[in-house]
Structure formats: C-alpha cells, structure tokens
Design a protein around this motif. Structure first.
Motif: not given
Lengths: 171, 253
Positions: B22-26, B82-92, B97-99, B235-237
């Motif tokens: 979902x993040x990448x789709x943004x 129950x996803x990892x916090x890493x993957x929900x971090x905003x794209x920035x 995104x790459x890191x 939550x916003x995502x």
C-alpha cells in the motif's frame, strides 16, 4: 453405478475437447500466445462429473490472472457446462516452461524472450547478459529498467537501431 | 503450532506485504522518473499478490467462519494488524523509501526462503516459493539504488545516510521472537530469527560497504507492530486504504 465406465470415457473425451478449445485462449497481455504456450494452463483433468482446468499465475499479483481464469472458464464451458477453473500456486510458475517455439514467437513480436534457465541467477534481470535486440538482432543493447509495462517484463533499449524493447524476465 | 498460532503467523506475513504494498502504491504517478514509478508500483503489485495468498490462507483458519482476503485487508481495525512498524513508515523522500525497502527485502527474502523449504504447511511453502522469486528481484533493485544513492553525489550520500539512521530503530523488531515465532520455529514453519539475523547482517553490511554508508549503531529499537501497537502514520494510511469498502460495503467495479 453401472454408468461409471461410460462416464469415464466421456470424461476423457471431454478433456481432449476442452484441451483443443484451450488453444484459442490467449494471454491478454501477449495476445499472440495461448495460455497453454505460456505454461499458465497447467492441466485439464476430469473430476467426478466435470472438467477442471488448472491454471497458475505468472506473478503473485499478476492482474491478468483473473481475466485468464474467466477466459478459460468461458472456453471450457462451451464443451462442458459444469467446467471449473482452479488456481494452483505450487510449483511456482517459471519461464523454463516456455518452449523454444514460443520463445521464437515472442522474438517475432518484438519481445526479447527469457534467456537461458531460471536456475542461473544472473539471468534474473538480463543484466550482465547479452539480450539481443528482437528487432535488428544487434547485441549492443542496454537495460533501461528491470521493470516494465507488466510484471513479467523488463525495459531495454537497442544502441544500434535505437528502438526500445521489452525483455521477458527469467524467473 | 496450534491453529490460532498458525493463523497469526500467516496474518503477519500477509500484513507485512499488504502494508508495504500500500505504501509503495502511494508512489504511483509521483516517483522521480517514469521507470522508477513503474518499478515501485510493480513491486507493490507483487506484494499485494503475496498478501492475497497469505491472507486467504489465514482467512480459512478463523474459528467463527472463513474470512476473505478482502475482509481481512479492508475490515480489520488498526489494532488487529500485525505488520512490522518498518513497513508502515511514511514514504518520505525517495531515499527513505529505498532504505525501508532494502532493510525489509533482505529480511523478507531470508524468511521466504525458509518458508518455501519447510513441509509443516505445504500451502504456505507454495506461496513463499513464488514470493522468493519476486523478492529476490526486489532486493536486487533496492540494493542497486542503495549503492547508487550512497556512492552518488555528496547530497544523495548524506540524505540516504540520514534515511538509514532514521529507519534503523525499526530493524530490531524483525528479529524479536514471541510465542508465535517460537511455536513457528518448533513446527518448522518459521525460521530461527537469531540465525536469520546473522544472515541479514551479512547481506546488509555487504551492500552498505559498497554504498560507502555507515551502519548505524544498534540503539533503542521501536517495537509494537506484532502486537497491533502502531506508529502515528499508520492510522492515516489505513483510513485511506479502507475508506471505499467501508463507505460502500460490497462495492465492486
């Protein structure tokens, strides 16, 4: 129960007819190739009283899978109105299932076919490998992006004829 | 591993893939170059595909009745993910995104390679075997960008180093074992996370040295995703991801 042997014969016949029908079901993203040539149609079997077509997605998220399932079902139902489609993930689809004739067809339609076997990791992106231009056959080509217009292709450009082309990724 | 533990293990696999997908789709329509726009959304598509498989399998294990992948993706609340916090971090920025992708890909690849080999759950093995081929490709892509940005201009170097420093606190969570990981390890479904960490370190260090980047010190590590405790951005995502099926239940097109 006495009908059983009779049904089995019917089943085998139905399978043959459905298989014949499948030759006209094309991959929506490569409309010159049938789902059978692509290795997407894995098998046609007879179960209890109807034909089951087993298909496999090329990539987990390939959006064409749904369309293919529908097309396969429509074609199979012409022969057997109780026909079903089943999606099997395992064993995972591989470009190794695409035969030589099919690779030649890709070439003819301007798509560089997967090079070699998926067991060799260097074939993954085609990078570091010579991917000949499907149009002018020059070996002087360059990877533009390991991703392309569909999940299964990478983007290349030919340094000789300057035409961009797609390479079917080897997975 | 009992039914509920298996269900939760599969939900975690599905949720990691779904939320990153979902993040990448943004990025669709916003990436710095057309090729990269296509790349990020292609990776997103692979991840959503993996999600469908894992969540469908998890959905078959609910005691109250089968839940579809769509129900699980669109009708669960934040605390149930129950996803990892890493993957929900905003794209920035693109470096962030790459890191994020690079740190996750290395982990996801090792995890999928293990699941593909185990025989405790053949269905999960089938999904993982397919995913391995895809994640290998993703890891190749994110690794190359790490090198290009890290070993690029002074500007790209300092920015991607900052992204790495900022996101490092989310890497510890990948290797923490709880009851589900332990039961998964016992049954053979899930890898030994301590062993996996060593292999992850090798992969990460190799690319970081090629990228002339400095590996951050392991300091305080942020955790909670596996328990459903998420960061603010989540939550916003989720609201954006779920608004349509929640506003128009059963909508189709």
């Amino acid at each position: 129960m006495s009908d059983l042997p009779h049904q089995e014969i019917n089943g085998a016949e139905l399978v043959i007819k459905v298989k014949r029908q499948m030759q006209d079901v094309m991959d929506p993203e490569l409309p010159f190739l049938s789902v059978e040539e692509m290795g997407i149609l894995r098998d046609v079997i007879f179960e209890k009283d109807h034909v089951v077509c087993i298909i496999t997605p090329t990539y987990s998220g390939c959006p064409a899978t749904e369309v293919i399932a529908e097309d396969v079902l429509t074609a199979a139902r012409v022969i057997d109105n109780k026909a079903e489609v089943r999606i099997a993930i395992s064993p995972a689809w591989t470009t190794d299932w695409i035969n030589k004739e099919t690779r030649e067809k890709m070439q003819k339609h301007g798509i560089a076919p997967p090079e070699g076997s998926s067991h060799d990791r260097s074939f993954l992106t085609g990078e570091g490998r010579v991917i000949p231009c499907p149009l002018c056959k020059s070996k002087n080509t360059k990877l533009v992006s390991p991703f392309g217009s569909t999940a299964c292709k990478a983007s290349f450009i030919c340094n000789e004829c300057l035409e961009p082309f797609e390479h079917f990724k080897c997975i | 591993m009992n039914n509920s533990q298996l269900k939760n293990a599969l939900l975690r696999l599905g949720d990691d893939a779904l939320i990153l997908g979902q993040r990448l789709a943004e990025w669709c329509g916003h990436a710095p170059a057309l090729e990269e726009d296509i790349a990020l959304t292609n990776i997103s598509l692979d991840l959503i595909g993996q999600t469908q498989s894992y969540l469908s399998l998890a959905g078959s294990l609910f005691e109250e009745g089968i839940k579809s992948d769509d129900e699980l993706a669109f009708l669960r609340s934040g605390r149930e993910f129950q996803n990892l916090l890493l993957v929900e971090q905003p794209n920035g920025d693109f470096g962030d995104t790459i890191v994020r992708q690079f740190l996750f890909d290395a982990f996801a690849l090792l995890r999928a390679e293990h699941i593909a080999q185990q025989s405790f759950n053949p269905e999960a093995a089938g999904i993982a075997a397919k995913a391995v081929k895809e994640i290998r490709y993703h890891f190749d892509h994110s690794s190359k960008w790490m090198v290009r940005l890290g070993d690029g201009t002074p500007e790209s170097h300092s920015r991607v180093q900052k992204s790495l420093n900022d996101l490092w606190k989310f890497t510890g969570e990948m290797f923490i074992s709880d009851e589900i990981d332990r039961s998964g390890l016992e049954s053979g479904l899930l890898p030994n996370l301590e062993e996996l960490k060593k292999e992850w370190d090798v992969k990460i260090d190799d690319i970081l040295s090629k990228a002339t980047l400095v590996r951050p010190e392991d300091g305080f590590m942020q955790t909670g995703g596996r328990k459903g405790i998420h960061t603010e951005a989540f939550g916003f995502m989720l609201a954006e991801m779920q608004i349509l099926p929640r506003t128009h239940p059963g909508a189709s097109w």
